[in-house]
Design an enzyme around this catalytic site. Structure first.
Site, PDB file in Angstrom:
ATOM      1  N   GLY A  86      12.943  -1.582   6.594  1.00  0.00           N
ATOM      2  CA  GLY A  86      14.371  -1.241   6.589  1.00  0.00           C
ATOM      3  C   GLY A  86      15.196  -2.260   5.824  1.00  0.00           C
ATOM      4  O   GLY A  86      16.049  -1.889   4.996  1.00  0.00           O
ATOM      5  N   ARG A 101      17.381 -10.896  15.175  1.00  0.00           N
ATOM      6  CA  ARG A 101      17.003 -10.480  13.818  1.00  0.00           C
ATOM      7  C   ARG A 101      18.252 -10.204  12.974  1.00  0.00           C
ATOM      8  O   ARG A 101      18.336 -10.609  11.818  1.00  0.00           O
ATOM      9  CB  ARG A 101      16.134  -9.231  13.896  1.00  0.00           C
ATOM     10  N   ASN A 129       9.623   0.604  14.180  1.00  0.00           N
ATOM     11  CA  ASN A 129       8.182   0.357  14.236  1.00  0.00           C
ATOM     12  C   ASN A 129       7.443   1.534  14.887  1.00  0.00           C
ATOM     13  O   ASN A 129       7.972   2.178  15.794  1.00  0.00           O
ATOM     14  CB  ASN A 129       7.884  -0.957  14.971  1.00  0.00           C
ATOM     15  N   GLU A 157       3.934  -5.773   1.192  1.00  0.00           N
ATOM     16  CA  GLU A 157       4.588  -7.055   1.447  1.00  0.00           C
ATOM     17  C   GLU A 157       4.147  -8.065   0.389  1.00  0.00           C
ATOM     18  O   GLU A 157       3.038  -8.009  -0.133  1.00  0.00           O
ATOM     19  CB  GLU A 157       4.261  -7.521   2.866  1.00  0.00           C
ATOM     20  N   ARG A 186     -11.948   6.169 -14.548  1.00  0.00           N
ATOM     21  CA  ARG A 186     -11.873   7.058 -13.381  1.00  0.00           C
ATOM     22  C   ARG A 186     -11.803   6.258 -12.087  1.00  0.00           C
ATOM     23  O   ARG A 186     -11.330   6.745 -11.068  1.00  0.00           O
ATOM     24  CB  ARG A 186     -13.101   7.989 -13.338  1.00  0.00           C
ATOM     25  N   CYS A 232      -0.213  -2.213   8.444  1.00  0.00           N
ATOM     26  CA  CYS A 232      -0.307  -0.779   8.114  1.00  0.00           C
ATOM     27  C   CYS A 232      -1.711  -0.195   8.062  1.00  0.00           C
ATOM     28  O   CYS A 232      -1.959   0.843   8.666  1.00  0.00           O
ATOM     29  CB  CYS A 232       0.380  -0.528   6.774  1.00  0.00           C
ATOM     30  N   ARG A 281       0.601 -10.054  10.932  1.00  0.00           N
ATOM     31  CA  ARG A 281       0.103  -8.927  11.721  1.00  0.00           C
ATOM     32  C   ARG A 281      -1.291  -8.505  11.233  1.00  0.00           C
ATOM     33  O   ARG A 281      -1.496  -8.289  10.063  1.00  0.00           O
ATOM     34  CB  ARG A 281       1.108  -7.759  11.657  1.00  0.00           C
TER      35      ARG A 281
HETATM   36  P1  NAD Z   1       9.296  -3.992  12.060  1.00  0.00           P
HETATM   37  O1  NAD Z   1       8.693  -4.128  13.410  1.00  0.00           O
HETATM   38  O2  NAD Z   1       9.361  -5.168  11.153  1.00  0.00           O
HETATM   39  O3  NAD Z   1      10.806  -3.442  12.202  1.00  0.00           O
HETATM   40  C1  NAD Z   1      11.181  -2.388  13.026  1.00  0.00           C
HETATM   41  C2  NAD Z   1      12.544  -2.728  13.632  1.00  0.00           C
HETATM   42  O4  NAD Z   1      13.049  -1.587  14.318  1.00  0.00           O
HETATM   43  C3  NAD Z   1      12.502  -3.856  14.671  1.00  0.00           C
HETATM   44  O5  NAD Z   1      13.345  -4.917  14.258  1.00  0.00           O
HETATM   45  C4  NAD Z   1      13.003  -3.191  15.971  1.00  0.00           C
HETATM   46  O6  NAD Z   1      13.809  -4.044  16.771  1.00  0.00           O
HETATM   47  C5  NAD Z   1      13.821  -2.033  15.428  1.00  0.00           C
HETATM   48  N1  NAD Z   1      14.007  -0.938  16.375  1.00  0.00           N
HETATM   49  C6  NAD Z   1      13.065  -0.289  17.111  1.00  0.00           C
HETATM   50  N2  NAD Z   1      13.638   0.704  17.824  1.00  0.00           N
HETATM   51  C7  NAD Z   1      14.961   0.685  17.544  1.00  0.00           C
HETATM   52  C8  NAD Z   1      16.079   1.479  17.956  1.00  0.00           C
HETATM   53  N3  NAD Z   1      15.920   2.514  18.785  1.00  0.00           N
HETATM   54  N4  NAD Z   1      17.301   1.172  17.479  1.00  0.00           N
HETATM   55  C9  NAD Z   1      17.477   0.146  16.610  1.00  0.00           C
HETATM   56  N5  NAD Z   1      16.453  -0.640  16.169  1.00  0.00           N
HETATM   57  C10 NAD Z   1      15.210  -0.362  16.622  1.00  0.00           C
HETATM   58  O7  NAD Z   1       8.513  -2.807  11.358  1.00  0.00           O
HETATM   59  P2  NAD Z   1       8.302  -2.570   9.780  1.00  0.00           P
HETATM   60  O8  NAD Z   1       7.169  -3.399   9.288  1.00  0.00           O
HETATM   61  O9  NAD Z   1       9.617  -2.642   9.094  1.00  0.00           O
HETATM   62  O10 NAD Z   1       7.792  -1.064   9.793  1.00  0.00           O
HETATM   63  C11 NAD Z   1       8.666   0.004  10.065  1.00  0.00           C
HETATM   64  C12 NAD Z   1       7.957   1.307   9.740  1.00  0.00           C
HETATM   65  O11 NAD Z   1       7.639   1.349   8.340  1.00  0.00           O
HETATM   66  C13 NAD Z   1       6.632   1.498  10.466  1.00  0.00           C
HETATM   67  O12 NAD Z   1       6.471   2.854  10.776  1.00  0.00           O
HETATM   68  C14 NAD Z   1       5.587   1.070   9.433  1.00  0.00           C
HETATM   69  O13 NAD Z   1       4.344   1.695   9.641  1.00  0.00           O
HETATM   70  C15 NAD Z   1       6.227   1.539   8.145  1.00  0.00           C
HETATM   71  N6  NAD Z   1       5.821   0.801   6.938  1.00  0.00           N
HETATM   72  C16 NAD Z   1       5.674  -0.554   6.974  1.00  0.00           C
HETATM   73  C17 NAD Z   1       5.338  -1.248   5.807  1.00  0.00           C
HETATM   74  C18 NAD Z   1       5.186  -2.746   5.788  1.00  0.00           C
HETATM   75  O14 NAD Z   1       4.729  -3.275   4.781  1.00  0.00           O
HETATM   76  N7  NAD Z   1       5.524  -3.472   6.834  1.00  0.00           N
HETATM   77  C19 NAD Z   1       5.175  -0.542   4.598  1.00  0.00           C
HETATM   78  C20 NAD Z   1       5.362   0.840   4.606  1.00  0.00           C
HETATM   79  C21 NAD Z   1       5.683   1.500   5.771  1.00  0.00           C
HETATM   80  C1  UDX Z   2      -0.060  -1.714   2.304  1.00  0.00           C
HETATM   81  C2  UDX Z   2       0.022  -0.733   1.131  1.00  0.00           C
HETATM   82  O1  UDX Z   2      -0.471  -1.365  -0.051  1.00  0.00           O
HETATM   83  C3  UDX Z   2       1.458  -0.276   0.928  1.00  0.00           C
HETATM   84  O2  UDX Z   2       1.521   0.702  -0.098  1.00  0.00           O
HETATM   85  C4  UDX Z   2       1.975   0.309   2.234  1.00  0.00           C
HETATM   86  O3  UDX Z   2       3.311   0.714   2.077  1.00  0.00           O
HETATM   87  C5  UDX Z   2       1.853  -0.704   3.360  1.00  0.00           C
HETATM   88  O4  UDX Z   2       0.481  -1.129   3.471  1.00  0.00           O
HETATM   89  P1  UDX Z   2       0.477  -4.296   2.634  1.00  0.00           P
HETATM   90  O5  UDX Z   2      -0.333  -4.151   3.865  1.00  0.00           O
HETATM   91  O6  UDX Z   2       1.820  -4.909   2.733  1.00  0.00           O
HETATM   92  O7  UDX Z   2       0.690  -2.876   1.940  1.00  0.00           O
HETATM   93  O8  UDX Z   2      -0.340  -5.163   1.560  1.00  0.00           O
HETATM   94  P2  UDX Z   2      -1.591  -4.823   0.603  1.00  0.00           P
HETATM   95  O9  UDX Z   2      -1.349  -5.473  -0.694  1.00  0.00           O
HETATM   96  O10 UDX Z   2      -1.934  -3.406   0.586  1.00  0.00           O
HETATM   97  O11 UDX Z   2      -2.769  -5.630   1.308  1.00  0.00           O
HETATM   98  C6  UDX Z   2      -3.298  -5.241   2.569  1.00  0.00           C
HETATM   99  C7  UDX Z   2      -4.510  -6.093   2.890  1.00  0.00           C
HETATM  100  O12 UDX Z   2      -5.598  -5.787   2.027  1.00  0.00           O
HETATM  101  C8  UDX Z   2      -4.254  -7.594   2.728  1.00  0.00           C
HETATM  102  O13 UDX Z   2      -4.894  -8.295   3.763  1.00  0.00           O
HETATM  103  C9  UDX Z   2      -4.893  -7.901   1.390  1.00  0.00           C
HETATM  104  O14 UDX Z   2      -5.274  -9.245   1.264  1.00  0.00           O
HETATM  105  C10 UDX Z   2      -6.100  -6.973   1.418  1.00  0.00           C
HETATM  106  N1  UDX Z   2      -6.625  -6.637   0.092  1.00  0.00           N
HETATM  107  C11 UDX Z   2      -5.824  -5.991  -0.809  1.00  0.00           C
HETATM  108  C12 UDX Z   2      -7.940  -6.940  -0.225  1.00  0.00           C
HETATM  109  O15 UDX Z   2      -8.672  -7.510   0.591  1.00  0.00           O
HETATM  110  N2  UDX Z   2      -8.416  -6.594  -1.462  1.00  0.00           N
HETATM  111  C13 UDX Z   2      -7.658  -5.942  -2.385  1.00  0.00           C
HETATM  112  O16 UDX Z   2      -8.161  -5.653  -3.482  1.00  0.00           O
HETATM  113  C14 UDX Z   2      -6.315  -5.643  -2.059  1.00  0.00           C
END
Ligand code: NAD
Ligand code: UDX
Length: 466
Positions: free
Chosen positions: A16, A41, A90, A165, A260, A276, A346
């Site tokens: 977000g 936060r 989350n 990330e 490919r 994730c 995480r």
């Molecule tokens: P996060 O835990 O960092 O953030 C979620 C936030 O939502 C928390 O701060 C929490 O307090 C808040 N929250 C929960 N319920 C609430 C409510 N009812 N009202 C207001 N705030 C509320 O989680 P994140 O990593 O940002 O992930 C969020 C979503 O996006 C998840 O579904 C995750 O799977 C997805 N996602 C995450 C990533 C990533 O790289 N972290 C990438 C793509 C998709």
């Molecule tokens: C992943 C997806 O890439 C992203 O598109 C989605 O939105 C969220 O989940 P993230 O978990 O943030 O993103 O990082 P990513 O770069 O995918 O790495 C995930 C894990 O795989 C890490 O521990 C990374 O070190 C590992 N990794 C990645 C490998 O071990 N080998 C690789 O070649 C690539």
């Protein structure tokens, strides 16, 4: 058609925060308010030290904060003012109850949805940004429609986030694609157009994919499953390399040159981490089982099983090499984050490594440039890891440099591929270690022959020992 002027994002987390900060940055004509129930936060988002570390994020937030980008705990007010609401809360794996260990916990999505239904005084476009099981939008729609009236309607869209990330800002500024799913009704398509218009401020329209709702929801789980599957595939091959003398980097390069197959996501490692991959695959496994597709469920489950095997294999190799015991041995663990350029831990492989080292009674000295001591203690004290902070403290020392971590240790273990670990003065480190001095490279980032010339005994994932 609706023209979006005011956006609210519920959930100020890793998704977000950066996503809506970039929207505010690229759309100065739109007011963006990111709300969260976590007041600490939100205070951090409003301070000089943002709650998450992400390269380039500070610049974007500081450029727009208090202009058209706001962080607030006033969920109700922001929801009411908005014409489009992202739900970016989350969706962790359920820990108890039906589907425990596999299904996504949708309690936060439901509570955010009910929150919108309870307070909305005008029509809204509600967008699923969280990663959710296929057909979650239907439940959201049912809750919202039960609360709509003649003068208030809710349209639901699915707009999953693909950022990774560590590269989130770049991924958001230059996405491979943006995916927007909608119900195929005139109102659904109208809402879809309104969100397309927001992204079109900076994303070329040929990169904006529009689909039906269910394809969009499933594509998110599918994309993560396919990416993780590549890593498990290459990690499975790394075991064969270690036993045969083949080199996994060479094998991955040779395979990746086939157009490919392609070169990305073929880096062998100690195992994938992050919030994730595991969660989303387990979610897909659960969905497959619910649909009575056990073969499909077993297929995807193997990606996660192989990942656990890879971590276990690495630990076994370390113990075996250190003469079958690490009791009271000092091990330097370099890196605790699940990948470089993030402070996020995480599901980090480093947590599993530490758990095993502690069970074997080793003394672990940890260094990570971006993870705080409190976070490390918290992660290791979790139930199922070590469960007891006192026990963790007996075995763990957290240091402020890689050099300090390596002092008087028997072995260095690289768990995260931070760039700074590539350029350390390894001669200096060697002098400060017990002999024989071992290095276990779980990320294939070090020059093994150079280290061997210094005197190290080097073990790299996917290569036979040298
Ligand atoms: P996060 O835990 O960092 O953030 C979620 C936030 O939502 C928390 O701060 C929490 O307090 C808040 N929250 C929960 N319920 C609430 C409510 N009812 N009202 C207001 N705030 C509320 O989680 P994140 O990593 O940002 O992930 C969020 C979503 O996006 C998840 O579904 C995750 O799977 C997805 N996602 C995450 C990533 C990533 O790289 N972290 C990438 C793509 C998709
Ligand atoms: C992943 C997806 O890439 C992203 O598109 C989605 O939105 C969220 O989940 P993230 O978990 O943030 O993103 O990082 P990513 O770069 O995918 O790495 C995930 C894990 O795989 C890490 O521990 C990374 O070190 C590992 N990794 C990645 C490998 O071990 N080998 C690789 O070649 C690539």
């Amino acid at each position: 058609m609706t023209h979006v002027k005011n956006i609210c994002c519920i959930g100020a987390g890793y998704v977000g925060g950066p996503t809506c900060a970039v929207i505010a940055y690229k759309c100065p004509d739109i007011k963006v308010t990111i709300v969260d129930v976590n007041a600490i936060r939100i205070a951090a988002w409003n301070s000089g030290r943002l709650p998450i570390y992400e390269p380039g994020l500070d610049e974007i937030v500081f450029a727009r904060r208090n202009k058209n980008l706001f962080f607030s705990t006033e969920v109700e007010k922001a929801v009411n003012e908005a014409d489009l609401i992202f739900v970016s809360v989350n969706t962790p794996t359920k820990k108890t109850g039906v589907g425990a260990g596999y299904a996504a916990d949708l309690a936060y999505v439901e509570s955010a949805t009910r929150g919108i239904a309870d307070v909305a005084k005008s029509s809204k476009i509600v967008v699923e940004k969280s990663t959710v099981p296929c057909r979650t939008a239907e439940s959201m729609r049912t809750i919202l429609e039960a609360n709509s009236s003649d003068d208030i309607r809710f349209d639901i869209l699915s707009n999953p986030e693909f950022l990774a990330e560590g590269t989130a800002i770049n991924d958001l500024l230059y996405p491979d694609r943006v995916l927007i799913g909608a119900l195929q009704t005139p109102e659904g398509l109208n809402a879809q157009k309104a969100l397309v218009e927001v992204y079109a401020h900076w994303v070329p329209t040929e990169r904006i994919i529009t689909t039906n709702l269910w394809s969009s929801e499933l594509s998110k789980l599918a994309a993560n499953a396919l990416l993780a599957q590549r890593i498990s595939s290459v990690n499975a091959l790394s075991a064969i390399c270690e036993a045969t003398g083949a080199d996994i980097d060479e094998v991955a390069y040779a395979c990746g040159r086939d157009a490919r197959i392609g070169p990305k996501f073929l880096k062998a490692s100690v195992g994938f981490g992050g919030s994730c991959f595991q969660k989303d695959i387990l979610n897909l496994v659960y969905l497959s089982e619910q649909l009575n597709l056990p073969e499909v469920a077993a297929y995807w489950k193997q990606v996660v099983d192989l990942n656990e095997y890879q971590k276990k294999r690495f630990v076994s190799r370390i113990i075996k090499t250190l003469f079958n015991t690490i009791t009271n041995k000092r091990i330097a663990l370099l890196g605790f984050a699940f990948k470089k350029d993030t402070g996020d831990t995480r599901e980090s492989a480093a947590i599993t490594l530490c758990k095993n080292f502690i069970q074997e009674n080793a003394k672990v000295r940890i260094y990570d440039p971006k993870v705080s001591s409190e976070q490390i203690y918290m992660d290791l004290s979790e139930p199922g890891i070590v469960d007891n902070t006192e026990e963790v403290k007996k075995h763990i020392t957290i240091t402020s440099s890689a050099y300090e971590a390596a002092d008087n240790t028997d072995a260095i273990v690289i768990a995260t591929e931070w760039d700074e670990f590539k350029t350390l003065d390894y001669e200096k480190i060697y002098d400060r270690m017990n002999k024989p001095a071992f290095i276990f490279d779980g990320r294939l980032i070090l020059d093994a022959s150079k280290l061997q010339n210094i005197g190290f005994r080097v073990h790299t994932i996917g290569r036979a020992a040298i």
